[in-house]
Every structure is written in structure tokens, then in C-alpha cells.
Design an enzyme around this catalytic site. Structure first.
Site, PDB file in Angstrom:
ATOM      1  N   GLY A  55       0.955  -1.186   0.099  1.00  0.00           N
ATOM      2  CA  GLY A  55      -0.071   0.193  -0.202  1.00  0.00           C
ATOM      3  C   GLY A  55       0.402   1.355  -0.209  1.00  0.00           C
ATOM      4  CG  ASN A  56       5.233   1.196   0.857  1.00  0.00           C
ATOM      5  OD1 ASN A  56       5.090  -0.827   0.744  1.00  0.00           O
ATOM      6  ND2 ASN A  56       6.304   1.503   0.162  1.00  0.00           N
ATOM      7  CE  LYS A 101       3.896  -7.150   2.573  1.00  0.00           C
ATOM      8  NZ  LYS A 101       2.656  -6.817   2.736  1.00  0.00           N
ATOM      9  CE  LYS A 146      -7.574  -7.821   4.409  1.00  0.00           C
ATOM     10  NZ  LYS A 146      -6.138  -7.509   4.847  1.00  0.00           N
ATOM     11  CE  LYS A 205       0.129  -6.841  -1.024  1.00  0.00           C
ATOM     12  NZ  LYS A 205       1.538  -6.283  -0.868  1.00  0.00           N
TER      13      LYS A 205
END
Length: 308
Positions: A9-10, A266, A122, A208
Site C-alpha cells: 500500500g505504501n 508475506k 478480515k 494480496k
């Protein structure tokens, strides 16, 4: 190499920034030259997050009472187009004019029997009081959980199973296209159990990084990178013993514990890719994307330590 880069998102909004279209464009414009540099040396495939954007659309929808809010699959599709447009335009402005770019609206199939549907976790959308949450549960059958002192809707986060547009994605890559796809984990869809040829959208959010890992495998990527706002993965994060992890094997990463709400997915995605393909995965800062691709920065996850 064929390189899949999942932008955190950054890449679009820095922490604490107002969620304006201009701020998102400025951040992409800053990142574009480094991504373009990677694309001149390797075949580049981009995916991206969409959490803040979906959240903003949900807030805007909640403010307009004349129609029911649009479902999450529709909001996900909207953000894929919006974010893909900005990425495509800003990349195109710093790349040679003959390099083709394309954004693919990407549906990702999930399994209706996925256990995530029995335990939504979520958080999505705005905050509510307990009374408001109870009223929406009665009206819409939404599920709510406490988020600090407020209540927020929670939805399932099922495993990605199939990327439905994988054939046109592969075809475009074969034509040398810089491709943007599977944004936000893809638009969640499923085939109805009682009508197995009927595809429908799903009120869910696919992780994602896991969807991008599936994409990386499906396009036979040599390298899968998760570009975020930290320089690498840290063991024992937040303690006096914290230490950066440079070059590690998937087995070594699996032996560590990481927070489920931040670095955990991740690390899991990186390990899955390496375990399935024997290739290389990396986690690190978008600002160092070229060095990460070159294996000189970030956390480099490999099958065996002797890999060079």
C-alpha cells in the site's frame, strides 16, 4: 528474468497520508523510475494492494443511503481499474514509448468450501458503535468484531485457487507487455456449488501476497518480490534481540514466528513460492527495488544457501 513485484500500500499511500487521488499519483510518480529501470532489464509483472482504496469506497458508499452499498467484489474491480490506470500512466511517462503496458481486470477463483467462510477475520469498511453493528447484522447478516473500542465488519479471506485470466496474461507477457494484474488479491469469485458453470462474485478479500504468489507461479516467474515500507524481514521484531534477515532459506523462515496481521502473510507467500518452484523470493523496501531484484538488499529467500 521474469519478475513479479507485489506493491504494498505504501506505493500508493504513505502511512497517515490523506487518501487523495493526487497523493496516490505523486507516490506512484516517485516509484515509477525505479520500476521502469527494472522493466528495462527484466520482464516486469506488477500487482498491488488496494486496502485503503476499498476502505475509502466503502466509507463513501456508507454515506449515500439511497441504494445498498456495492459488494466487495465490485469495489475490488473498481480499485483494480483505478490503481492500474495510475500505475500504467506514470510508468508509461518514464519508459520508452514503444514498450506496451496493460492492466488486466483479474478475477481469482476461491473455493466455496474454504474454512475461511466459517470464520471471517478480515476487517473492512468504517467503524460502528455496538448498536449500529447489531442493527446491520439484523438487516444485512453482516458479521462484526471488536476493533479497539469500536466495531467493524469482518469478511472471509479465502485461499486463492485459480487466476481466471491467466491465459490472456500469459499471451500479453509473450508479446513483451509490462503487465499490471491481480490487484488487491484479485476480484474474489466462485462457481456456485449447485450450478458449477455459473461464476459469481464473493463478499471476501483475498490476501494480496498469496494471490501474487499464485500469479508468480502461474507465469513461471524467476523472482517474486514483495515491495513494502520496511527494508527487510526482522527476526524477534520489537524486542531488544531483533535482527535483520538477509539471505535465508524457506526452511529457516518457517522456523520463525511472525505477526499474522503484518509480516506473516508475506513470509508465508515467499516460502510458498520458493518451495514450489525452487526460485527466489524477496521482501524489502520499494525504494530499494533495483537492489532487491539484484539480490543485494531486502530479505532474500532461497531454496539453498549456496544459491548465487
Amino acid at each position: 528474468m521474469r519478475v513479479v513485484v507485489a506493491l504494498g500500500g505504501n506505493a500508493l499511500l504513505k502511512r497517515g497520508e490523506p487518501m487523495t487521488a493526487e497523493n496516490q499519483r505523486i507516490n506512484v510518480r516517485v516509484a515509477a523510475p525505479a520500476l521502469a529501470s527494472v522493466a528495462t532489464q527484466h520482464q516486469l509483472v506488477l500487482s498491488h494492494g488496494n486496502g485503503p482504496q476499498v476502505g475509502l469506497l466503502a466509507l463513501q458508499a456508507a454515506a449515500y443511503k439511497d441504494v445498498d452499498p456495492y459488494p466487495l467484489d465490485i469495489l475490488g474491480a473498481q480499485t483494480e481499474g483505478m490503481i492500474g490506470y495510475v500505475l500504467e500512466q506514470e510508468l508509461g511517462n518514464v519508459m520508452p514509448p514503444d514498450v506496451p503496458l496493460a492492466t488486466i481486470l483479474t478475477m481469482v477463483q476461491v473455493d466455496p468450501a474454504d474454512p475461511a467462510f466459517q470464520n471471517p477475520t478480515k476487517f473492512v469498511g468504517p467503524i460502528y458503535s455496538k448498536a449500529e453493528a447489531d442493527a446491520l447484522t439484523a438487516e444485512k447478516s453482516w458479521v462484526f468484531k471488536a476493533d479497539g473500542e469500536h466495531w467493524r465488519r469482518v469478511v472471509p479471506s479465502p485461499e486463492p485457487r485459480t487466476i481466471l485470466e491467466i491465459r490472456p496474461i500469459r499471451w500479453l507477457l509473450d508479446q513483451g507487455t509490462v503487465l499490471i494484474c491481480a490487484g488487491g488479491g484479485g476480484v474474489p469469485t466462485m462457481f456456485l456449488p449447485d450450478a458449477p458453470t455459473t461464476l459469481v462474485g464473493v463478499e471476501a478479500v483475498i490476501d494480496k501476497d498469496l494471490a501474487s504468489e499464485l500469479l508468480a507461479r502461474e507465469v513461471e516467474a524467476d523472482l517474486y518480490v514483495m515491495a513494502t515500507d520496511v527494508d527487510c524481514v526482522y527476526a524477534d521484531w520489537g524486542t531488544p534481540q531483533q535482527r535483520p534477515l538477509g539471505r535465508v532459506t524457506a526452511a529457516e523462515l518457517r522456523a520463525q514466528q511472525f505477526p499474522a496481521g503484518s509480516m506473516g502473510p508475506k513470509v508465508d507467500a515467499a516460502c510458498r513460492f520458493v518451495e514450489a518452484t525452487g526460485g527466489r523470493a524477496a521482501i524489502g523496501s520499494l525504494a530499494q527495488i533495483q537492489q532487491i531484484v539484484d539480490g543485494e538488499a531486502g530479505t532474500q529467500v532461497v531454496a539453498k544457501k549456496e544459491e548465487t
